[in-house]
Design an enzyme around this catalytic site. Structure first.
Site, PDB file in Angstrom:
ATOM      1  N   PRO A 173      12.604  37.417  46.046  1.00  0.00           N
ATOM      2  CA  PRO A 173      12.045  36.286  46.783  1.00  0.00           C
ATOM      3  C   PRO A 173      13.025  35.128  47.009  1.00  0.00           C
ATOM      4  O   PRO A 173      13.803  34.783  46.123  1.00  0.00           O
ATOM      5  CB  PRO A 173      10.875  35.838  45.901  1.00  0.00           C
ATOM      6  CG  PRO A 173      11.139  36.424  44.563  1.00  0.00           C
ATOM      7  CD  PRO A 173      11.888  37.692  44.808  1.00  0.00           C
ATOM      8  N   ASN A 174      12.939  34.591  48.194  1.00  0.00           N
ATOM      9  CA  ASN A 174      13.671  33.396  48.645  1.00  0.00           C
ATOM     10  C   ASN A 174      15.142  33.657  48.946  1.00  0.00           C
ATOM     11  O   ASN A 174      15.832  32.765  49.454  1.00  0.00           O
ATOM     12  CB  ASN A 174      13.544  32.231  47.644  1.00  0.00           C
ATOM     13  CG  ASN A 174      12.125  31.743  47.540  1.00  0.00           C
ATOM     14  OD1 ASN A 174      11.486  31.474  48.563  1.00  0.00           O
ATOM     15  ND2 ASN A 174      11.600  31.653  46.332  1.00  0.00           N
ATOM     16  N   ARG A 193      19.534  26.768  52.540  1.00  0.00           N
ATOM     17  CA  ARG A 193      18.968  25.763  51.637  1.00  0.00           C
ATOM     18  C   ARG A 193      19.697  25.827  50.292  1.00  0.00           C
ATOM     19  O   ARG A 193      20.269  26.844  49.946  1.00  0.00           O
ATOM     20  CB  ARG A 193      17.476  26.042  51.369  1.00  0.00           C
ATOM     21  CG  ARG A 193      16.602  26.119  52.599  1.00  0.00           C
ATOM     22  CD  ARG A 193      16.002  24.757  52.909  1.00  0.00           C
ATOM     23  NE  ARG A 193      14.959  24.876  53.927  1.00  0.00           N
ATOM     24  CZ  ARG A 193      15.163  25.041  55.216  1.00  0.00           C
ATOM     25  NH1 ARG A 193      16.409  25.133  55.672  1.00  0.00           N
ATOM     26  NH2 ARG A 193      14.163  25.136  56.079  1.00  0.00           N
ATOM     27  N   TYR A 251      23.589  27.867  45.387  1.00  0.00           N
ATOM     28  CA  TYR A 251      23.783  29.267  45.775  1.00  0.00           C
ATOM     29  C   TYR A 251      24.884  29.468  46.823  1.00  0.00           C
ATOM     30  O   TYR A 251      25.158  30.608  47.213  1.00  0.00           O
ATOM     31  CB  TYR A 251      22.459  29.863  46.267  1.00  0.00           C
ATOM     32  CG  TYR A 251      21.393  29.862  45.204  1.00  0.00           C
ATOM     33  CD1 TYR A 251      21.525  30.661  44.072  1.00  0.00           C
ATOM     34  CD2 TYR A 251      20.272  29.051  45.298  1.00  0.00           C
ATOM     35  CE1 TYR A 251      20.575  30.650  43.066  1.00  0.00           C
ATOM     36  CE2 TYR A 251      19.303  29.029  44.305  1.00  0.00           C
ATOM     37  CZ  TYR A 251      19.464  29.829  43.192  1.00  0.00           C
ATOM     38  OH  TYR A 251      18.525  29.817  42.205  1.00  0.00           O
ATOM     39  N   ASN A 298      18.720  42.246  42.986  1.00  0.00           N
ATOM     40  CA  ASN A 298      18.644  40.861  42.534  1.00  0.00           C
ATOM     41  C   ASN A 298      17.166  40.500  42.603  1.00  0.00           C
ATOM     42  O   ASN A 298      16.642  40.200  43.682  1.00  0.00           O
ATOM     43  CB  ASN A 298      19.461  39.924  43.431  1.00  0.00           C
ATOM     44  CG  ASN A 298      19.416  38.488  42.915  1.00  0.00           C
ATOM     45  OD1 ASN A 298      18.576  38.150  42.075  1.00  0.00           O
ATOM     46  ND2 ASN A 298      20.303  37.647  43.419  1.00  0.00           N
ATOM     47  N   ALA A 358      13.572  35.194  41.209  1.00  0.00           N
ATOM     48  CA  ALA A 358      12.699  34.586  40.190  1.00  0.00           C
ATOM     49  C   ALA A 358      11.884  35.636  39.424  1.00  0.00           C
ATOM     50  O   ALA A 358      11.501  35.407  38.264  1.00  0.00           O
ATOM     51  CB  ALA A 358      11.771  33.575  40.843  1.00  0.00           C
ATOM     52  N   GLU A 418      21.665  45.052  37.895  1.00  0.00           N
ATOM     53  CA  GLU A 418      20.990  43.768  38.145  1.00  0.00           C
ATOM     54  C   GLU A 418      22.062  42.750  38.536  1.00  0.00           C
ATOM     55  O   GLU A 418      23.047  42.579  37.812  1.00  0.00           O
ATOM     56  CB  GLU A 418      20.279  43.341  36.854  1.00  0.00           C
ATOM     57  CG  GLU A 418      19.639  41.967  36.908  1.00  0.00           C
ATOM     58  CD  GLU A 418      19.077  41.566  35.545  1.00  0.00           C
ATOM     59  OE1 GLU A 418      19.150  42.353  34.573  1.00  0.00           O
ATOM     60  OE2 GLU A 418      18.583  40.420  35.447  1.00  0.00           O
ATOM     61  N   HIS A 421      22.962  38.754  39.832  1.00  0.00           N
ATOM     62  CA  HIS A 421      22.583  37.360  40.066  1.00  0.00           C
ATOM     63  C   HIS A 421      23.778  36.609  40.631  1.00  0.00           C
ATOM     64  O   HIS A 421      24.898  36.754  40.113  1.00  0.00           O
ATOM     65  CB  HIS A 421      22.108  36.680  38.777  1.00  0.00           C
ATOM     66  CG  HIS A 421      20.881  37.317  38.231  1.00  0.00           C
ATOM     67  ND1 HIS A 421      19.657  37.145  38.814  1.00  0.00           N
ATOM     68  CD2 HIS A 421      20.711  38.173  37.203  1.00  0.00           C
ATOM     69  CE1 HIS A 421      18.776  37.866  38.152  1.00  0.00           C
ATOM     70  NE2 HIS A 421      19.385  38.505  37.170  1.00  0.00           N
ATOM     71  N   SER A 438      24.157  33.332  40.552  1.00  0.00           N
ATOM     72  CA  SER A 438      24.509  32.288  39.584  1.00  0.00           C
ATOM     73  C   SER A 438      24.563  32.888  38.179  1.00  0.00           C
ATOM     74  O   SER A 438      24.012  33.968  37.932  1.00  0.00           O
ATOM     75  CB  SER A 438      23.466  31.165  39.629  1.00  0.00           C
ATOM     76  OG  SER A 438      22.183  31.656  39.265  1.00  0.00           O
ATOM     77  N   ARG A 441      22.080  28.027  33.080  1.00  0.00           N
ATOM     78  CA  ARG A 441      21.099  27.223  33.811  1.00  0.00           C
ATOM     79  C   ARG A 441      19.915  26.870  32.899  1.00  0.00           C
ATOM     80  O   ARG A 441      20.068  26.819  31.681  1.00  0.00           O
ATOM     81  CB  ARG A 441      20.688  27.976  35.071  1.00  0.00           C
ATOM     82  CG  ARG A 441      21.892  28.256  35.990  1.00  0.00           C
ATOM     83  CD  ARG A 441      21.470  28.904  37.276  1.00  0.00           C
ATOM     84  NE  ARG A 441      20.575  28.045  38.037  1.00  0.00           N
ATOM     85  CZ  ARG A 441      19.874  28.459  39.098  1.00  0.00           C
ATOM     86  NH1 ARG A 441      19.982  29.716  39.512  1.00  0.00           N
ATOM     87  NH2 ARG A 441      19.085  27.623  39.752  1.00  0.00           N
TER      88      ARG A 441
HETATM   89  O1  CA2 Z   1      21.310  33.587  40.666  1.00  0.00           O
HETATM   90  C1  CA2 Z   1      20.539  34.367  41.212  1.00  0.00           C
HETATM   91  O2  CA2 Z   1      20.893  35.258  41.980  1.00  0.00           O
HETATM   92  C2  CA2 Z   1      19.036  34.218  40.981  1.00  0.00           C
HETATM   93  O3  CA2 Z   1      18.478  35.534  40.912  1.00  0.00           O
HETATM   94  C3  CA2 Z   1      18.498  33.468  42.172  1.00  0.00           C
HETATM   95  C4  CA2 Z   1      17.016  33.163  42.049  1.00  0.00           C
HETATM   96  C5  CA2 Z   1      16.717  32.477  40.717  1.00  0.00           C
HETATM   97  O4  CA2 Z   1      15.318  32.305  40.585  1.00  0.00           O
HETATM   98  C6  CA2 Z   1      17.234  33.287  39.542  1.00  0.00           C
HETATM   99  O5  CA2 Z   1      16.970  32.566  38.362  1.00  0.00           O
HETATM  100  C7  CA2 Z   1      18.723  33.511  39.681  1.00  0.00           C
HETATM  101  C8  CA2 Z   1      16.575  32.238  43.188  1.00  0.00           C
HETATM  102  C9  CA2 Z   1      16.802  32.820  44.539  1.00  0.00           C
HETATM  103  C10 CA2 Z   1      16.374  31.806  45.546  1.00  0.00           C
HETATM  104  O6  CA2 Z   1      17.459  31.594  46.422  1.00  0.00           O
HETATM  105  C11 CA2 Z   1      17.407  30.504  47.214  1.00  0.00           C
HETATM  106  C12 CA2 Z   1      18.426  30.380  48.120  1.00  0.00           C
HETATM  107  C13 CA2 Z   1      18.467  29.293  48.931  1.00  0.00           C
HETATM  108  C14 CA2 Z   1      17.476  28.322  48.849  1.00  0.00           C
HETATM  109  C15 CA2 Z   1      16.457  28.454  47.944  1.00  0.00           C
HETATM  110  C16 CA2 Z   1      16.415  29.559  47.133  1.00  0.00           C
END
Ligand code: CA2
Length: 157
Positions: free
Chosen positions: A10-11, A18, A23, A74, A77, A98, A100, A102, A107
């Site tokens: 998701p996202n 954003r 990111y 990935n 969340a 898996e 990520h 970040s 974090r």
């Molecule tokens: O670091 C990562 O790849 C995460 O999987 C990214 C997730 C976060 O919830 C994990 O803890 C770590 C969030 C992805 C959302 O990505 C966005 C990108 C641009 C704007 C908003 C969200």
């Protein structure tokens, strides 16, 4: 030819549009294009999907049982919340990396636990978009090396 399923949670469709300070500026389309380029070198065939829905990701993981050699995911969340995704990955029992963008361990506390890592062959976190390329290289190498030996990985399924 190795067939690999790449799943974005998701996202991640918002990447590059954003929250660039967290990111980065790279978009999901750019990441996918670089994966496709690398897959040519590695002689792998990729199917790449993104969903904001947990159940859809679970369905795709289940479908991977038929015809895929491995999964790169990935879970975004859902990493920190989804027993359903963990159970689906354990059920299909395909080598899974898996990824990520970040470093989730640098974090917030709630990001430091992954439900997925215990059923994954490996986790890559903190390399940004490069992490997906490392995952693809590593996964193809592991699948080829495992051959008929299969994977054990010491997971806690
Ligand atoms: O670091 C990562 O790849 C995460 O999987 C990214 C997730 C976060 O919830 C994990 O803890 C770590 C969030 C992805 C959302 O990505 C966005 C990108 C641009 C704007 C908003 C969200």
């Amino acid at each position: 030819m190795l067939r690999i399923l790449v799943l974005h949670g998701p996202n991640l469709n918002l990447l590059g549009h954003r929250e660039k300070s967290i990111y980065g500026t790279v978009t999901l389309d750019t990441i996918n294009a670089s994966l496709i380029t690398l897959s040519g070198e590695l002689e792998a065939e990729l199917v790449i999907r993104q969903s904001n829905l947990e159940g859809e990701l679970v369905n795709w993981i289940q479908e991977a049982q038929r015809g895929y050699h491995g999964i790169i995911i990935n879970p975004a969340a859902y990493t920190h919340t989804s027993i359903a995704i963990r159970d689906a990955l354990a059920a299909v029992d395909l080598p899974t990396i898996e990824v990520h963008l970040s470093n989730i361990y640098r974090r917030e506390e709630f990001r430091r636990h992954s439900y997925v890592s215990g059923v994954a062959l490996a986790q890559i976190a903190g390399f940004g978009a490069t992490g997906y390329l490392l995952a693809l290289r590593g996964l193809c190498e592991q699948i080829s090396a495992a051959g008929s030996k299969g994977f054990s990985g010491g997971s806690t399924r």
